[in-house]
Design an enzyme around this catalytic site. Structure first.
Site, PDB file in Angstrom:
ATOM      1  N   ASP A 319      84.733   2.422 -22.340  1.00  0.00           N
ATOM      2  CA  ASP A 319      83.904   2.717 -22.464  1.00  0.00           C
ATOM      3  C   ASP A 319      83.759   3.135 -20.605  1.00  0.00           C
ATOM      4  O   ASP A 319      84.435   2.302 -19.534  1.00  0.00           O
ATOM      5  CB  ASP A 319      82.779   1.924 -22.916  1.00  0.00           C
ATOM      6  CG  ASP A 319      80.943   2.525 -22.282  1.00  0.00           C
ATOM      7  OD1 ASP A 319      80.984   3.383 -22.421  1.00  0.00           O
ATOM      8  OD2 ASP A 319      80.465   1.595 -21.568  1.00  0.00           O
ATOM      9  N   ASP A 511      81.030  -2.329 -23.403  1.00  0.00           N
ATOM     10  CA  ASP A 511      79.729  -3.628 -22.383  1.00  0.00           C
ATOM     11  C   ASP A 511      78.529  -3.535 -23.507  1.00  0.00           C
ATOM     12  O   ASP A 511      77.225  -4.784 -23.018  1.00  0.00           O
ATOM     13  CB  ASP A 511      79.617  -3.474 -20.495  1.00  0.00           C
ATOM     14  CG  ASP A 511      78.764  -2.106 -20.758  1.00  0.00           C
ATOM     15  OD1 ASP A 511      78.221  -1.758 -21.212  1.00  0.00           O
ATOM     16  OD2 ASP A 511      77.801  -2.942 -19.744  1.00  0.00           O
ATOM     17  N   ASP A 515      78.376   0.093 -27.595  1.00  0.00           N
ATOM     18  CA  ASP A 515      79.437   0.035 -27.953  1.00  0.00           C
ATOM     19  C   ASP A 515      80.195  -0.861 -29.394  1.00  0.00           C
ATOM     20  O   ASP A 515      81.395  -0.899 -29.716  1.00  0.00           O
ATOM     21  CB  ASP A 515      80.623  -0.770 -26.865  1.00  0.00           C
ATOM     22  CG  ASP A 515      80.131   0.032 -25.406  1.00  0.00           C
ATOM     23  OD1 ASP A 515      80.100   1.632 -25.647  1.00  0.00           O
ATOM     24  OD2 ASP A 515      80.047  -0.184 -24.461  1.00  0.00           O
TER      25      ASP A 515
END
Length: 627
Positions: A319, A511, A515
């Site tokens: 990400d 994080d 996600d």
């Protein structure tokens, strides 16, 4: 339960020693028949217990390696080598005790986390008061589970912080090594947050509890550690992989020695060197050592199966925000549309962002506060995850978020040019496009180093998967050396992409709460700096408690090192055993000596397995952190 298990193991050693002593005394006194009878009876009971355990293992789908030990004990009794048979029993009992000792050593860092878990807290004020009354300085000790949000606590020198809280009054110095793996103390001032599990310095500090015990950082880490300890490592599969071939080779060598010599004693002499302790003990110790080594570095791996998958990672997806970047974007410019002022746009946008959990919201609110703009309360507010937030304040309808989101309520959305590392949040007021807020979220200092390490250590594909706009994502990716970028992804699209990503196993690093589905869909999910209570931490296989991307590469290095040590220990044990069996086929190693030598093989393999506690040579060096 562990105390009972330890008592049973050490009791077994004591009984075996007593039985061996009695047999030796009887044999030395010429009482051959009673000596044989005592040995046969004791070994028969041990064989019966072992057979029951073997049947139970087979019913659970695991191949039993103890068949070699059973055959060796029966064979030595059959040829009159009853002392060797007793030594095999003693060796197996001693091997279990040695396993327990080595396991305690291997999981020392895991156990240290559990042992240091805070149990009581010193609360200021009378019972039942959410806030301590003025002048009420009475302290009462309460179980940590009874601390409520808002309670004022006193943490004495050298005590463990019981729950997450913010400093009230004078600053304090805290040792956060149990949380981050770093030994240098960190200073926290008035209003700054301190996590549970940190150790206070040399002066008493007051904290205001901001989370209950179950939601606090250290307790969440402890819960993850407990799950890791109770999980079954894939060592069963490793042992099963070698069990049938090793058993077959051992029986063939022993049978060949008997056939060539015509002496059944030779069968027993060969087989006593084929006991399976290296397979049964060395691999579990190595995996426990790997879990412990990871925990020492602030990497909580949820079980041995995850250690094995870490070792085989071939693709890594990151990400962007909060993972490859610092995750704390700061406002750099406000670009109002015609008819609006910069302060008006920022004030209303920040007021709406009070009701958003998006990572950009903090930067927008902080910028408004820095300019002295008062935030307005909302009559109603709603958020579309990863897209934007809508709110009604002082009779005005405000929408803040991605361009596509704002375009659903306003026409004429204009995208400003963005510099590398910048991201834009768009604002609509009363159905009109009102302007854009530019924020900058720079790449982490260590991101380029980590990407380069992955590529140079066998990871074939590295990609960025993000919901952010393509120009921003590509600028960050280019800066840190990532060529493959998938931008403007909705959470379901990210999950689908991760699920189809090849080559596998695929690691997904993120994080945020958004996600969590992608982490769960990947071969191995890694939550960066996640608080254990978040969805990302729950969905992940690995939780990194340190705010450093370097730990991602270190986790892979630890996984590879652990599996390599486990397999080497197994092959070391097999190689030594087969080599000794080949020598024993010539008849130069008596059964009693062979049983004693095999114990040395066990010791060598277990000591080698403890190498998993060492830091892997290939792990990158963590970047220094500002204090």
């Amino acid at each position: 339960m562990s105390a009972l298990r330890a008592a049973a193991r050490y009791g077994g050693i004591l009984l075996s020693l007593v039985a061996l002593g009695i047999v030796l005394v009887l044999a030395a006194g010429g009482a051959e028949l009673p000596a044989r009878g005592v040995a046969t009876g004791y070994v028969a009971v041990f064989v019966a217990v072992t057979l029951v355990r073997m049947v139970r293992d087979v019913l659970h789908g695991h191949v039993g390696l103890d068949i070699l030990a059973v055959v060796a004990m029966v064979a030595t009794l059959a040829v009159g080598e009853y002392i060797a048979s007793l030594i095999i029993v003693l060796m197996l009992s001693g091997g279990e005790a040695l396993e327990e000792f080595a396991a305690r050593r291997a999981q020392r860092d895991l156990t240290a986390l559990l042992d240091r878990s805070p149990r009581t807290a010193h609360v200021v004020g009378a019972p039942g008061a959410l806030r301590a009354a003025a002048g009420d300085e009475r302290l009462r000790d309460v179980p940590v589970d009874e601390v409520q949000v808002g309670d004022l606590l006193v943490v004495r020198p050298s005590e463990v912080v019981p729950v997450d809280g913010v400093v009230v009054g004078d600053a304090g110095a805290f040792d956060e090594s149990s949380l981050t793996g770093e030994s240098l103390p960190v200073t926290r001032g008035d209003g700054e947050e301190v996590f549970s599990g940190a150790v206070n310095g040399t002066r008493a500090v007051r904290l205001r509890a901001v989370r209950r015990s179950a939601d606090s950082q250290y307790q969440q880490i402890v819960a993850l550690v407990q799950a890791a300890q109770t999980s079954r490592a894939p060592v069963v599969r490793l042992a099963d992989r070698f069990a049938v071939p090793f058993t077959a080779v051992s029986l063939v060598l022993a049978g060949t020695a008997w056939g060539l010599s015509g002496d059944p004693t030779r069968f027993a002499e060969v087989l006593v060197l084929a006991t399976p302790c290296p397979l049964l003990l060395a691999a579990p110790i190595a995996f426990l050592g790997g879990l412990s080594r990871a925990a020492k570095s602030g990497i909580i791996v949820k079980g041995g199966a995850q250690i094995e998958r870490l070792a085989r990672v071939r693709s890594v997806c990151f990400d962007k925000t909060g993972t490859l970047t610092s995750g704390r974007p700061e406002l750099v410019d406000v670009i109002p549309a015609q008819g609006f002022t910069a302060d008006e746009v920022l004030q209303l946008a920040a007021s709406a962002e009070q009701y958003s959990s998006h990572v950009l919201a903090d930067g927008i609110r902080a910028a408004a506060d820095a300019r002295g703009l008062q935030l307005l309360p909302a009559q109603e507010a709603s958020e579309v995850a990863t897209n934007g937030v809508s709110a009604v304040m002082a009779g005005r309808q405000v929408a803040v978020g991605k361009a596509a989101f704002v375009a659903t309520v306003a026409d004429g959305v204009q995208r400003p040019p963005l510099e590398p590392g910048q991201v834009a949040s768009y604002v609509a007021i009363d159905g009109r496009f009102a302007g854009a807020l530019l924020l900058a979220d720079a790449a982490r200092q260590e991101s380029r180093e980590v990407v380069a390490w992955l590529r140079s250590h066998g990871v074939e594909r590295v990609a960025m998967l993000t919901g952010d706009a393509a120009p921003t994502a590509e600028a960050i990716a280019h800066a840190i050396g990532i060529d493959e970028v998938h931008a403007d992804l909705l959470p379901p699209e990210k999950v689908h992409l991760v699920g189809q990503f090849t080559p596998r196993p695929t690691m997904m690093v993120g994080d945020g709460i958004n996600d969590a589905p992608a982490l769960a869909a990947s071969g191995i999910g890694v939550a960066m700096g996640a608080r254990g209570a978040t969805a990302a931490g729950d969905a992940a296989d690995v939780v990194i408690t340190v705010d450093s991307l370097t730990r991602v590469a270190e986790a892979i290095a630890i996984g590879r090192h652990t599996v390599r040590v486990a397999l080497t220990a197994i092959w070391l044990g097999i190689g030594l055993s087969v080599g000794l069996m080949l020598v024993a086929m010539t008849g130069v190693i008596p059964a009693v000596v062979g049983a004693l030598v095999q114990e040395l093989v066990d010791l060598a393999t277990i000591l080698y397995a403890l190498r998993a506690l060492r830091a892997p040579a290939s792990a990158p060096t963590p970047a220094p952190r500002d204090r």
